[in-house]
Design an enzyme around this catalytic site. Sequence first.
Site, PDB file in Angstrom:
ATOM      1  N   LYS A 209      -1.168  -1.340   4.995  1.00  0.00           N
ATOM      2  CA  LYS A 209      -2.039  -0.234   4.686  1.00  0.00           C
ATOM      3  C   LYS A 209      -2.561  -1.119   3.291  1.00  0.00           C
ATOM      4  O   LYS A 209      -3.846  -1.059   2.998  1.00  0.00           O
ATOM      5  CB  LYS A 209      -1.400   1.039   4.133  1.00  0.00           C
ATOM      6  CG  LYS A 209      -2.369   2.045   3.570  1.00  0.00           C
ATOM      7  CD  LYS A 209      -1.783   3.394   3.503  1.00  0.00           C
ATOM      8  CE  LYS A 209      -2.580   4.312   2.859  1.00  0.00           C
ATOM      9  NZ  LYS A 209      -1.946   5.729   2.684  1.00  0.00           N
ATOM     10  N   GLY A 270       1.705   6.138   5.173  1.00  0.00           N
ATOM     11  CA  GLY A 270       1.938   4.884   5.920  1.00  0.00           C
ATOM     12  C   GLY A 270       3.193   5.446   7.059  1.00  0.00           C
ATOM     13  O   GLY A 270       3.162   5.290   8.100  1.00  0.00           O
ATOM     14  N   ARG A 271       4.127   6.458   6.341  1.00  0.00           N
ATOM     15  CA  ARG A 271       5.149   6.774   7.517  1.00  0.00           C
ATOM     16  C   ARG A 271       4.684   7.680   8.610  1.00  0.00           C
ATOM     17  O   ARG A 271       5.499   8.142   9.603  1.00  0.00           O
ATOM     18  CB  ARG A 271       6.267   7.389   6.787  1.00  0.00           C
ATOM     19  CG  ARG A 271       5.819   8.303   5.729  1.00  0.00           C
ATOM     20  CD  ARG A 271       6.949   8.787   4.718  1.00  0.00           C
ATOM     21  NE  ARG A 271       6.502   9.888   3.742  1.00  0.00           N
ATOM     22  CZ  ARG A 271       6.106   9.436   2.473  1.00  0.00           C
ATOM     23  NH1 ARG A 271       5.756   7.935   2.185  1.00  0.00           N
ATOM     24  NH2 ARG A 271       5.786  10.293   1.706  1.00  0.00           N
ATOM     25  N   LYS A 509      10.917  -2.332  -6.412  1.00  0.00           N
ATOM     26  CA  LYS A 509      10.076  -3.561  -6.263  1.00  0.00           C
ATOM     27  C   LYS A 509       9.789  -4.165  -7.544  1.00  0.00           C
ATOM     28  O   LYS A 509       9.657  -5.528  -7.653  1.00  0.00           O
ATOM     29  CB  LYS A 509       8.669  -2.802  -5.772  1.00  0.00           C
ATOM     30  CG  LYS A 509       8.861  -2.356  -4.248  1.00  0.00           C
ATOM     31  CD  LYS A 509       7.434  -2.072  -3.821  1.00  0.00           C
ATOM     32  CE  LYS A 509       7.660  -1.380  -2.482  1.00  0.00           C
ATOM     33  NZ  LYS A 509       6.459  -0.558  -1.947  1.00  0.00           N
TER      34      LYS A 509
END
Length: 546
Positions: A209, A270-271, A509
Amino acid sequence: MFPKTSPIITQSWKKLKAHFLTNSSVHMNDLFEQDPKRFEKFSIDFEDLLFDYSKNRITEETIALLVELAKECQLDKAIRALFEGEKINETEDRAVLHTALRTFSDEEIIVDNENITPLVLNERKRVKELCEQIYSGTWTGYSGKKIKNVVNIGVGGSDLGVAMVTEALKPYWEKGITPFFISNVDSANLLEVLEQINFEETLFIISSKTFTTLETSTNAESIKALFLEECKDDTFMHKHFIAVTGNKIAANEFGIPNENLFEIWDWVCGRFSLWGSIGMSIALTVGCENYEQLLKGANGADQHFKNEAFDKNIPILMGLLSIWYINFFNAQSEVVLPYAHNMSKFVAYLQQAAMESNGKNKDRNGNPIDYTTGVVVWGGAGTNGQHSFHQLLHQGMLFIPCDFIVPVNSKNKQADHQEKLLSNALAQPEALMKGRTLEEVEEIHEKTNQQINSFKVFEGNKPSNTILIKELNPYNLGSLLAFYEHKVFVQGVIWNIFSFDQWGVELGKELSTSKLKAIQKRKVDEKFDASTEGLLERVKTVSYLQ
Ligand code: F6P
Protein backbone atom coordinates in the site's frame (compact mmCIF):
# COMPACT_ATOMS: atom_id res chain seq x y z
CA MET A 1 -21.22 10.17 14.05
CA PHE A 2 -19.33 7.12 15.21
CA PRO A 3 -20.31 6.65 18.89
CA LYS A 4 -17.59 6.69 21.55
CA THR A 5 -19.11 5.02 24.57
CA SER A 6 -16.94 3.50 27.26
CA PRO A 7 -18.34 0.03 27.93
CA ILE A 8 -17.68 0.02 31.67
CA ILE A 9 -20.03 2.93 32.38
CA THR A 10 -22.95 1.25 30.69
CA GLN A 11 -25.79 -0.24 32.72
CA SER A 12 -25.43 -3.54 30.92
CA TRP A 13 -21.76 -3.81 31.88
CA LYS A 14 -22.80 -3.52 35.54
CA LYS A 15 -25.54 -6.10 35.02
CA LEU A 16 -23.08 -8.43 33.31
CA LYS A 17 -20.73 -8.16 36.28
CA ALA A 18 -23.56 -9.15 38.62
CA HIS A 19 -24.64 -11.88 36.21
CA PHE A 20 -21.09 -13.22 36.12
CA LEU A 21 -20.99 -13.46 39.91
CA THR A 22 -24.14 -15.54 40.04
CA ASN A 23 -23.64 -17.60 36.89
CA SER A 24 -19.96 -18.06 36.19
CA SER A 25 -19.69 -21.34 38.09
CA VAL A 26 -22.62 -23.03 36.34
CA HIS A 27 -21.36 -26.13 34.48
CA MET A 28 -22.37 -26.44 30.84
CA ASN A 29 -23.21 -30.10 31.43
CA ASP A 30 -26.00 -28.96 33.73
CA LEU A 31 -27.20 -26.40 31.20
CA PHE A 32 -27.52 -29.10 28.57
CA GLU A 33 -29.18 -31.39 31.12
CA GLN A 34 -31.76 -28.73 31.95
CA ASP A 35 -32.56 -27.80 28.35
CA PRO A 36 -32.69 -30.50 25.67
CA LYS A 37 -33.22 -27.73 23.14
CA ARG A 38 -30.01 -25.95 24.01
CA PHE A 39 -28.27 -26.80 20.73
CA GLU A 40 -31.20 -25.48 18.65
CA LYS A 41 -31.42 -22.41 20.84
CA PHE A 42 -27.75 -21.50 20.53
CA SER A 43 -26.89 -22.26 16.94
CA ILE A 44 -27.39 -20.23 13.77
CA ASP A 45 -27.35 -21.29 10.13
CA PHE A 46 -25.85 -19.01 7.50
CA GLU A 47 -25.99 -20.68 4.05
CA ASP A 48 -23.43 -23.52 4.20
CA LEU A 49 -22.18 -22.49 7.64
CA LEU A 50 -23.55 -23.61 11.02
CA PHE A 51 -22.45 -21.51 13.98
CA ASP A 52 -22.86 -23.64 17.11
CA TYR A 53 -22.30 -21.49 20.18
CA SER A 54 -24.17 -23.79 22.60
CA LYS A 55 -20.94 -24.98 24.26
CA ASN A 56 -20.48 -21.60 25.91
CA ARG A 57 -20.79 -20.47 29.53
CA ILE A 58 -24.03 -18.66 28.72
CA THR A 59 -27.74 -18.68 29.35
CA GLU A 60 -30.44 -16.80 27.46
CA GLU A 61 -30.02 -14.07 30.07
CA THR A 62 -26.30 -13.81 29.28
CA ILE A 63 -27.01 -13.30 25.61
CA ALA A 64 -29.72 -10.77 26.38
CA LEU A 65 -27.32 -8.75 28.54
CA LEU A 66 -24.54 -8.93 25.94
CA VAL A 67 -26.96 -7.75 23.26
CA GLU A 68 -28.02 -4.93 25.58
CA LEU A 69 -24.34 -3.99 25.92
CA ALA A 70 -24.00 -3.84 22.14
CA LYS A 71 -27.05 -1.59 21.96
CA GLU A 72 -25.84 0.68 24.74
CA CYS A 73 -22.53 1.01 22.86
CA GLN A 74 -24.57 1.99 19.81
CA LEU A 75 -23.21 -0.82 17.66
CA ASP A 76 -26.00 -0.24 15.14
CA LYS A 77 -24.77 3.29 14.46
CA ALA A 78 -21.18 2.06 14.27
CA ILE A 79 -22.11 -0.59 11.70
CA ARG A 80 -23.86 2.03 9.60
CA ALA A 81 -20.84 4.32 9.86
CA LEU A 82 -18.56 1.50 8.70
CA PHE A 83 -20.57 0.58 5.61
CA GLU A 84 -21.39 4.17 4.68
CA GLY A 85 -17.77 5.25 4.60
CA GLU A 86 -17.64 7.55 7.60
CA LYS A 87 -14.05 8.39 8.54
CA ILE A 88 -14.09 6.03 11.52
CA ASN A 89 -10.31 5.59 11.29
CA GLU A 90 -10.02 9.00 12.93
CA THR A 91 -6.31 9.05 13.78
CA GLU A 92 -5.54 8.63 10.07
CA ASP A 93 -8.64 10.57 8.96
CA ARG A 94 -9.80 7.70 6.74
CA ALA A 95 -12.89 5.69 6.00
CA VAL A 96 -12.68 1.91 6.38
CA LEU A 97 -14.28 0.29 3.36
CA HIS A 98 -12.97 -3.22 2.79
CA THR A 99 -16.67 -4.08 2.54
CA ALA A 100 -16.91 -1.89 -0.57
CA LEU A 101 -14.24 -4.00 -2.27
CA ARG A 102 -16.64 -6.95 -2.39
CA THR A 103 -19.72 -5.09 -3.51
CA PHE A 104 -21.71 -6.37 -6.50
CA SER A 105 -24.05 -3.44 -6.72
CA ASP A 106 -23.50 -0.01 -8.21
CA GLU A 107 -24.90 1.60 -5.07
CA GLU A 108 -23.04 4.84 -4.38
CA ILE A 109 -20.48 4.96 -1.59
CA ILE A 110 -19.12 8.48 -1.17
CA VAL A 111 -15.62 9.14 0.15
CA ASP A 112 -14.35 12.72 0.06
CA ASN A 113 -17.17 13.71 -2.33
CA GLU A 114 -16.27 10.89 -4.74
CA ASN A 115 -18.36 7.81 -5.49
CA ILE A 116 -15.83 5.03 -5.02
CA THR A 117 -18.01 2.17 -6.28
CA PRO A 118 -17.02 2.65 -9.96
CA LEU A 119 -13.36 2.71 -8.90
CA VAL A 120 -13.74 -0.65 -7.18
CA LEU A 121 -15.62 -2.26 -10.06
CA ASN A 122 -13.15 -0.91 -12.61
CA GLU A 123 -10.13 -2.24 -10.72
CA ARG A 124 -11.82 -5.62 -10.43
CA LYS A 125 -12.42 -5.56 -14.19
CA ARG A 126 -8.72 -4.77 -14.76
CA VAL A 127 -7.70 -7.71 -12.57
CA LYS A 128 -9.96 -10.00 -14.58
CA GLU A 129 -8.52 -8.66 -17.85
CA LEU A 130 -4.97 -9.33 -16.65
CA CYS A 131 -5.93 -12.86 -15.62
CA GLU A 132 -7.45 -13.53 -19.05
CA GLN A 133 -4.33 -12.18 -20.77
CA ILE A 134 -2.14 -14.49 -18.67
CA TYR A 135 -4.36 -17.56 -19.22
CA SER A 136 -4.72 -16.98 -22.95
CA GLY A 137 -1.01 -16.37 -23.42
CA THR A 138 -1.50 -12.91 -24.88
CA TRP A 139 0.62 -11.82 -21.94
CA THR A 140 3.85 -13.84 -22.00
CA GLY A 141 7.27 -13.53 -20.43
CA TYR A 142 10.20 -11.84 -22.14
CA SER A 143 11.17 -15.04 -24.02
CA GLY A 144 7.63 -15.57 -25.25
CA LYS A 145 6.73 -18.31 -22.78
CA LYS A 146 3.38 -18.39 -20.99
CA ILE A 147 3.35 -17.24 -17.39
CA LYS A 148 2.92 -20.18 -15.02
CA ASN A 149 4.16 -18.76 -11.71
CA VAL A 150 2.98 -15.77 -9.77
CA VAL A 151 5.13 -14.41 -6.95
CA ASN A 152 3.53 -12.03 -4.48
CA ILE A 153 6.12 -9.80 -2.83
CA GLY A 154 4.55 -8.24 0.23
CA VAL A 155 4.24 -8.50 3.98
CA GLY A 156 1.53 -8.23 6.63
CA GLY A 157 -1.80 -7.41 5.06
CA SER A 158 -0.11 -7.52 1.65
CA ASP A 159 0.83 -11.16 2.20
CA LEU A 160 -1.03 -12.98 4.97
CA GLY A 161 -4.51 -12.85 3.49
CA VAL A 162 -3.55 -13.82 -0.05
CA ALA A 163 -1.17 -16.54 1.12
CA MET A 164 -3.85 -17.98 3.41
CA VAL A 165 -6.63 -17.90 0.82
CA THR A 166 -4.57 -19.46 -1.97
CA GLU A 167 -3.49 -22.21 0.43
CA ALA A 168 -7.04 -22.79 1.71
CA LEU A 169 -8.35 -23.01 -1.88
CA LYS A 170 -5.62 -25.31 -3.15
CA PRO A 171 -8.23 -27.75 -4.60
CA TYR A 172 -9.31 -24.84 -6.85
CA TRP A 173 -5.93 -24.19 -8.50
CA GLU A 174 -7.40 -24.77 -11.95
CA LYS A 175 -5.50 -22.36 -14.17
CA GLY A 176 -2.01 -23.84 -14.24
CA ILE A 177 -0.68 -20.94 -12.20
CA THR A 178 1.39 -21.72 -9.08
CA PRO A 179 1.56 -19.03 -6.39
CA PHE A 180 4.61 -18.20 -4.32
CA PHE A 181 5.01 -15.67 -1.54
CA ILE A 182 8.03 -13.63 -0.52
CA SER A 183 7.41 -11.64 2.64
CA ASN A 184 10.37 -11.84 5.02
CA VAL A 185 13.50 -9.74 4.46
CA ASP A 186 15.41 -12.90 5.47
CA SER A 187 16.75 -13.83 2.03
CA ALA A 188 16.06 -17.49 2.78
CA ASN A 189 12.46 -16.72 1.79
CA LEU A 190 13.45 -15.15 -1.52
CA LEU A 191 16.07 -17.78 -2.38
CA GLU A 192 13.69 -20.62 -1.54
CA VAL A 193 11.17 -19.22 -4.04
CA LEU A 194 13.80 -18.54 -6.70
CA GLU A 195 14.81 -22.21 -6.56
CA GLN A 196 11.27 -23.14 -7.64
CA ILE A 197 10.67 -20.67 -10.47
CA ASN A 198 12.32 -19.25 -13.57
CA PHE A 199 12.04 -15.61 -14.45
CA GLU A 200 10.83 -16.11 -18.02
CA GLU A 201 7.62 -17.82 -16.84
CA THR A 202 7.00 -15.74 -13.73
CA LEU A 203 4.93 -12.66 -12.95
CA PHE A 204 6.02 -10.70 -9.86
CA ILE A 205 3.34 -8.76 -7.99
CA ILE A 206 4.76 -6.11 -5.71
CA SER A 207 2.00 -5.68 -3.15
CA SER A 208 2.48 -2.70 -0.91
CA LYS A 209 0.00 0.00 0.00
CA THR A 210 2.81 2.43 0.89
CA PHE A 211 5.54 1.02 -1.38
CA THR A 212 7.96 1.97 1.42
CA THR A 213 7.90 -1.16 3.56
CA LEU A 214 11.52 -2.25 4.12
CA GLU A 215 10.97 -5.97 3.56
CA THR A 216 8.99 -5.51 0.38
CA SER A 217 11.24 -2.88 -1.18
CA THR A 218 14.37 -4.91 -0.36
CA ASN A 219 12.90 -8.08 -1.85
CA ALA A 220 11.60 -6.21 -4.90
CA GLU A 221 14.96 -4.56 -5.57
CA SER A 222 16.78 -7.90 -5.26
CA ILE A 223 14.35 -9.65 -7.60
CA LYS A 224 14.61 -6.79 -10.10
CA ALA A 225 18.43 -6.90 -10.02
CA LEU A 226 18.50 -10.67 -10.54
CA PHE A 227 15.86 -10.40 -13.28
CA LEU A 228 17.83 -7.73 -15.18
CA GLU A 229 21.04 -9.74 -14.71
CA GLU A 230 19.33 -12.55 -16.60
CA CYS A 231 17.36 -10.75 -19.30
CA LYS A 232 19.72 -7.78 -19.68
CA ASP A 233 16.92 -5.50 -20.86
CA ASP A 234 14.83 -3.30 -18.58
CA THR A 235 12.17 -2.90 -21.27
CA PHE A 236 11.11 -6.40 -20.27
CA MET A 237 10.15 -5.19 -16.78
CA HIS A 238 6.56 -4.57 -17.86
CA LYS A 239 6.19 -8.23 -18.82
CA HIS A 240 7.13 -9.50 -15.39
CA PHE A 241 6.34 -6.83 -12.80
CA ILE A 242 3.06 -5.36 -11.66
CA ALA A 243 2.39 -3.40 -8.51
CA VAL A 244 -0.62 -3.07 -6.26
CA THR A 245 -0.08 0.12 -4.33
CA GLY A 246 -1.38 3.51 -3.27
CA ASN A 247 2.00 5.05 -4.12
CA LYS A 248 2.11 5.32 -7.92
CA ILE A 249 5.15 7.62 -7.92
CA ALA A 250 7.33 5.16 -6.03
CA ALA A 251 6.14 2.29 -8.21
CA ASN A 252 6.96 4.26 -11.38
CA GLU A 253 10.39 5.08 -9.97
CA PHE A 254 10.91 1.36 -9.38
CA GLY A 255 10.30 0.88 -13.10
CA ILE A 256 6.70 -0.24 -13.25
CA PRO A 257 4.65 1.56 -15.94
CA ASN A 258 1.25 2.99 -15.10
CA GLU A 259 -0.57 0.33 -17.11
CA ASN A 260 0.89 -2.26 -14.72
CA LEU A 261 -0.24 -0.42 -11.58
CA PHE A 262 -3.30 -1.48 -9.60
CA GLU A 263 -4.81 0.65 -6.88
CA ILE A 264 -5.19 0.11 -3.16
CA TRP A 265 -6.91 3.16 -1.70
CA ASP A 266 -6.23 4.76 1.68
CA TRP A 267 -9.76 3.79 2.79
CA VAL A 268 -8.68 0.15 2.68
CA CYS A 269 -6.86 -1.01 5.80
CA GLY A 270 -3.94 -3.27 4.78
CA ARG A 271 -4.99 -6.24 6.90
CA PHE A 272 -8.42 -6.28 5.26
CA SER A 273 -7.23 -5.68 1.68
CA LEU A 274 -7.30 -9.12 -0.01
CA TRP A 275 -10.77 -8.30 -1.44
CA GLY A 276 -9.27 -5.75 -3.82
CA SER A 277 -6.34 -5.84 -6.23
CA ILE A 278 -4.06 -7.10 -3.44
CA GLY A 279 -6.00 -10.32 -4.08
CA MET A 280 -4.46 -10.52 -7.58
CA SER A 281 -2.49 -13.69 -6.80
CA ILE A 282 -5.69 -15.35 -5.57
CA ALA A 283 -7.54 -14.48 -8.78
CA LEU A 284 -4.67 -15.70 -10.95
CA THR A 285 -4.32 -18.95 -8.98
CA VAL A 286 -7.97 -20.02 -8.58
CA GLY A 287 -9.43 -18.16 -11.55
CA CYS A 288 -11.69 -15.11 -11.65
CA GLU A 289 -14.91 -17.06 -11.17
CA ASN A 290 -13.69 -18.61 -7.94
CA TYR A 291 -12.24 -15.27 -6.85
CA GLU A 292 -15.61 -13.64 -7.40
CA GLN A 293 -17.24 -16.43 -5.38
CA LEU A 294 -14.89 -15.52 -2.53
CA LEU A 295 -16.02 -11.90 -2.77
CA LYS A 296 -19.68 -12.96 -2.99
CA GLY A 297 -19.35 -15.07 0.13
CA ALA A 298 -17.94 -12.11 2.01
CA ASN A 299 -20.62 -9.85 0.61
CA GLY A 300 -23.29 -12.30 1.79
CA ALA A 301 -21.78 -12.21 5.26
CA ASP A 302 -21.82 -8.40 5.10
CA GLN A 303 -25.58 -8.44 4.45
CA HIS A 304 -26.06 -10.82 7.38
CA PHE A 305 -23.96 -8.56 9.61
CA LYS A 306 -25.82 -5.43 8.51
CA ASN A 307 -29.34 -6.79 8.66
CA GLU A 308 -29.66 -9.62 11.18
CA ALA A 309 -30.96 -8.93 14.69
CA PHE A 310 -28.08 -8.84 17.14
CA ASP A 311 -29.10 -12.08 18.86
CA LYS A 312 -29.21 -13.89 15.49
CA ASN A 313 -26.09 -12.22 14.11
CA ILE A 314 -23.06 -14.52 13.89
CA PRO A 315 -20.20 -11.95 13.94
CA ILE A 316 -21.93 -9.89 16.61
CA LEU A 317 -22.32 -12.96 18.80
CA MET A 318 -18.69 -13.96 18.09
CA GLY A 319 -17.59 -10.52 19.26
CA LEU A 320 -19.88 -10.41 22.30
CA LEU A 321 -18.94 -13.92 23.45
CA SER A 322 -15.25 -12.99 23.24
CA ILE A 323 -15.92 -9.89 25.38
CA TRP A 324 -17.82 -12.05 27.89
CA TYR A 325 -14.72 -14.21 28.30
CA ILE A 326 -12.04 -11.52 28.01
CA ASN A 327 -13.62 -8.88 30.23
CA PHE A 328 -15.51 -11.04 32.72
CA PHE A 329 -13.70 -14.42 32.79
CA ASN A 330 -10.35 -12.67 32.30
CA ALA A 331 -9.32 -14.72 29.26
CA GLN A 332 -5.94 -13.48 28.05
CA SER A 333 -6.02 -15.35 24.74
CA GLU A 334 -8.32 -17.04 22.26
CA VAL A 335 -7.39 -20.18 20.35
CA VAL A 336 -8.54 -20.84 16.79
CA LEU A 337 -8.48 -24.43 15.57
CA PRO A 338 -9.23 -24.98 11.90
CA TYR A 339 -9.62 -28.74 11.31
CA ALA A 340 -8.25 -28.54 7.77
CA HIS A 341 -4.63 -28.86 6.66
CA ASN A 342 -5.16 -26.32 3.90
CA MET A 343 -6.11 -23.75 6.58
CA SER A 344 -2.66 -23.93 8.17
CA LYS A 345 -2.13 -20.24 7.43
CA PHE A 346 -5.49 -19.10 8.80
CA VAL A 347 -4.27 -18.31 12.31
CA ALA A 348 -1.36 -16.18 11.07
CA TYR A 349 -3.81 -14.16 8.97
CA LEU A 350 -6.23 -13.80 11.88
CA GLN A 351 -3.45 -12.72 14.23
CA GLN A 352 -2.84 -9.60 12.19
CA ALA A 353 -6.55 -8.96 11.65
CA ALA A 354 -7.29 -9.20 15.37
CA MET A 355 -4.11 -8.19 17.16
CA GLU A 356 -3.02 -5.34 14.89
CA SER A 357 -6.60 -4.01 15.07
CA ASN A 358 -7.38 -4.37 18.77
CA GLY A 359 -4.00 -4.42 20.50
CA LYS A 360 -4.67 -0.92 21.74
CA ASN A 361 -4.38 0.79 25.18
CA LYS A 362 -5.98 4.19 24.48
CA ASP A 363 -9.69 4.71 23.99
CA ARG A 364 -11.19 6.78 21.18
CA ASN A 365 -10.95 9.89 23.32
CA GLY A 366 -7.21 9.34 23.79
CA ASN A 367 -7.58 8.26 27.41
CA PRO A 368 -5.66 5.32 28.92
CA ILE A 369 -7.85 2.21 29.12
CA ASP A 370 -8.36 0.34 32.40
CA TYR A 371 -10.00 -2.80 31.03
CA THR A 372 -8.69 -5.54 28.75
CA THR A 373 -8.92 -5.04 24.99
CA GLY A 374 -7.23 -7.13 22.30
CA VAL A 375 -5.88 -10.48 23.49
CA VAL A 376 -3.46 -12.98 21.98
CA VAL A 377 -4.99 -14.97 19.16
CA TRP A 378 -3.20 -18.24 18.54
CA GLY A 379 -3.81 -21.81 17.45
CA GLY A 380 -3.16 -24.12 14.58
CA ALA A 381 -4.65 -26.70 12.26
CA GLY A 382 -6.31 -29.70 13.85
CA THR A 383 -5.70 -32.54 14.49
CA ASN A 384 -2.00 -31.56 14.96
CA GLY A 385 -2.71 -29.27 17.90
CA GLN A 386 -4.03 -32.27 19.83
CA HIS A 387 -0.48 -33.57 19.86
CA SER A 388 1.04 -30.32 20.93
CA PHE A 389 -0.93 -27.75 23.00
CA HIS A 390 -4.32 -29.34 23.64
CA GLN A 391 -3.01 -30.73 26.97
CA LEU A 392 -2.99 -27.17 28.27
CA LEU A 393 -6.46 -26.50 26.90
CA HIS A 394 -7.86 -29.55 28.72
CA GLN A 395 -5.94 -29.54 32.00
CA GLY A 396 -4.03 -26.27 32.16
CA MET A 397 -4.64 -23.37 34.55
CA LEU A 398 -5.59 -20.87 31.85
CA PHE A 399 -9.09 -20.02 30.71
CA ILE A 400 -8.87 -20.09 26.89
CA PRO A 401 -12.03 -20.02 24.77
CA CYS A 402 -11.74 -22.02 21.55
CA ASP A 403 -13.08 -21.63 18.04
CA PHE A 404 -13.31 -24.89 16.08
CA ILE A 405 -13.61 -24.38 12.32
CA VAL A 406 -14.70 -27.62 10.69
CA PRO A 407 -15.15 -28.13 6.94
CA VAL A 408 -17.24 -31.33 6.63
CA ASN A 409 -16.54 -32.35 3.05
CA SER A 410 -13.03 -32.49 1.67
CA LYS A 411 -11.87 -32.47 -1.93
CA ASN A 412 -8.78 -34.35 -0.75
CA LYS A 413 -10.55 -37.73 -0.60
CA GLN A 414 -8.48 -40.58 0.81
CA ALA A 415 -9.91 -43.65 2.53
CA ASP A 416 -11.52 -42.70 5.86
CA HIS A 417 -9.20 -39.77 6.66
CA GLN A 418 -11.94 -37.14 6.58
CA GLU A 419 -14.20 -39.16 8.87
CA LYS A 420 -11.36 -39.47 11.37
CA LEU A 421 -10.60 -35.75 11.14
CA LEU A 422 -14.25 -34.90 11.75
CA SER A 423 -14.54 -37.31 14.67
CA ASN A 424 -11.69 -35.48 16.38
CA ALA A 425 -13.08 -32.06 15.48
CA LEU A 426 -16.29 -32.94 17.30
CA ALA A 427 -14.70 -34.86 20.18
CA GLN A 428 -12.39 -32.05 21.26
CA PRO A 429 -15.10 -29.46 22.08
CA GLU A 430 -17.13 -32.25 23.67
CA ALA A 431 -14.21 -33.23 25.92
CA LEU A 432 -13.46 -29.61 26.77
CA MET A 433 -17.04 -29.14 27.86
CA LYS A 434 -17.89 -32.49 29.48
CA GLY A 435 -14.63 -33.21 31.23
CA ARG A 436 -14.34 -36.43 33.22
CA THR A 437 -14.99 -36.81 36.98
CA LEU A 438 -12.94 -38.95 39.35
CA GLU A 439 -15.85 -41.39 39.58
CA GLU A 440 -15.86 -41.74 35.81
CA VAL A 441 -12.10 -42.20 35.81
CA GLU A 442 -12.38 -44.92 38.41
CA GLU A 443 -14.98 -46.74 36.35
CA ILE A 444 -12.42 -46.93 33.57
CA HIS A 445 -9.17 -47.34 35.45
CA GLU A 446 -8.07 -49.51 38.37
CA LYS A 447 -9.51 -48.15 41.67
CA THR A 448 -6.22 -49.03 43.31
CA ASN A 449 -4.44 -46.17 41.54
CA GLN A 450 -6.37 -43.52 43.50
CA GLN A 451 -3.46 -41.11 43.47
CA ILE A 452 -2.74 -41.58 39.76
CA ASN A 453 -6.41 -41.40 38.87
CA SER A 454 -6.67 -37.84 40.13
CA PHE A 455 -4.32 -36.83 37.29
CA LYS A 456 -6.81 -38.25 34.83
CA VAL A 457 -9.66 -36.00 35.91
CA PHE A 458 -10.83 -33.30 33.43
CA GLU A 459 -12.76 -30.46 35.04
CA GLY A 460 -14.40 -29.60 31.70
CA ASN A 461 -16.68 -26.56 31.40
CA LYS A 462 -14.25 -25.08 28.88
CA PRO A 463 -16.14 -23.05 26.29
CA SER A 464 -15.93 -23.25 22.53
CA ASN A 465 -17.70 -22.23 19.35
CA THR A 466 -17.90 -24.67 16.46
CA ILE A 467 -18.29 -23.32 12.94
CA LEU A 468 -19.28 -26.25 10.74
CA ILE A 469 -18.83 -25.58 7.02
CA LYS A 470 -20.36 -27.87 4.39
CA GLU A 471 -17.19 -27.54 2.27
CA LEU A 472 -14.25 -25.16 2.13
CA ASN A 473 -15.14 -23.55 -1.19
CA PRO A 474 -14.42 -19.93 -2.20
CA TYR A 475 -17.88 -18.66 -1.26
CA ASN A 476 -17.88 -20.21 2.21
CA LEU A 477 -14.30 -19.12 2.87
CA GLY A 478 -15.24 -15.57 1.95
CA SER A 479 -18.14 -15.65 4.40
CA LEU A 480 -15.96 -17.07 7.17
CA LEU A 481 -13.29 -14.40 6.73
CA ALA A 482 -15.84 -11.61 6.67
CA PHE A 483 -17.41 -12.95 9.88
CA TYR A 484 -14.06 -12.80 11.62
CA GLU A 485 -13.38 -9.29 10.24
CA HIS A 486 -16.73 -8.14 11.64
CA LYS A 487 -16.06 -9.88 14.97
CA VAL A 488 -12.92 -7.73 15.27
CA PHE A 489 -14.96 -4.64 14.41
CA VAL A 490 -17.63 -5.46 17.03
CA GLN A 491 -14.94 -5.91 19.69
CA GLY A 492 -13.37 -2.58 18.81
CA VAL A 493 -16.67 -0.72 19.04
CA ILE A 494 -17.52 -2.20 22.43
CA TRP A 495 -13.98 -1.58 23.70
CA ASN A 496 -14.22 2.00 22.40
CA ILE A 497 -10.91 1.79 20.53
CA PHE A 498 -9.72 2.64 17.02
CA SER A 499 -9.33 -0.73 15.31
CA PHE A 500 -8.01 0.44 11.97
CA ASP A 501 -4.76 2.27 12.65
CA GLN A 502 -1.51 0.64 13.76
CA TRP A 503 0.75 3.23 15.34
CA GLY A 504 2.33 0.49 17.45
CA VAL A 505 4.35 -0.83 14.50
CA GLU A 506 6.24 2.43 13.94
CA LEU A 507 8.77 2.63 16.81
CA GLY A 508 10.50 -0.68 16.07
CA LYS A 509 10.75 0.19 12.40
CA GLU A 510 12.28 3.58 13.21
CA LEU A 511 14.82 2.15 15.65
CA SER A 512 15.97 -0.46 13.14
CA THR A 513 17.42 2.24 10.90
CA SER A 514 20.25 3.17 13.28
CA LYS A 515 20.83 -0.52 14.08
CA LEU A 516 21.33 -1.17 10.37
CA LYS A 517 23.87 1.64 10.18
CA ALA A 518 25.73 0.22 13.17
CA ILE A 519 25.74 -3.32 11.78
CA GLN A 520 26.94 -2.03 8.44
CA LYS A 521 29.70 -0.23 10.39
CA ARG A 522 28.49 3.12 9.12
CA LYS A 523 28.78 6.21 11.37
CA VAL A 524 26.17 6.20 14.13
CA ASP A 525 25.87 9.44 16.08
CA GLU A 526 23.99 8.11 19.08
CA LYS A 527 24.62 5.84 22.06
CA PHE A 528 22.20 3.00 22.67
CA ASP A 529 21.35 1.29 25.93
CA ALA A 530 24.05 -1.06 27.25
CA SER A 531 22.19 -4.16 26.09
CA THR A 532 21.74 -2.95 22.52
CA GLU A 533 25.35 -1.74 22.44
CA GLY A 534 26.55 -5.09 23.76
CA LEU A 535 24.48 -7.05 21.28
CA LEU A 536 25.62 -4.87 18.38
CA GLU A 537 29.22 -5.35 19.43
CA ARG A 538 28.75 -9.10 19.45
CA VAL A 539 27.01 -9.07 16.08
CA LYS A 540 29.92 -7.18 14.60
CA THR A 541 32.53 -9.52 16.07
CA VAL A 542 30.84 -12.81 15.17
CA SER A 543 29.14 -11.77 11.93
CA TYR A 544 30.36 -13.13 8.63
CA LEU A 545 28.78 -10.14 6.91
CA GLN A 546 31.23 -8.25 4.76
O1 F6P B 1 2.76 -3.92 10.03
C1 F6P B 1 2.52 -2.65 9.61
C2 F6P B 1 1.93 -2.63 8.22
O2 F6P B 1 1.70 -1.32 7.84
C3 F6P B 1 0.65 -3.45 8.11
O3 F6P B 1 -0.46 -2.79 8.65
C4 F6P B 1 0.58 -3.65 6.63
O4 F6P B 1 -0.35 -4.65 6.26
C5 F6P B 1 2.03 -4.04 6.34
O5 F6P B 1 2.82 -3.23 7.24
C6 F6P B 1 2.48 -3.84 4.90
O6 F6P B 1 2.29 -2.50 4.55
P1 F6P B 1 2.37 -2.13 2.97
O7 F6P B 1 1.22 -2.83 2.30
O8 F6P B 1 2.25 -0.64 2.92
O9 F6P B 1 3.69 -2.63 2.46
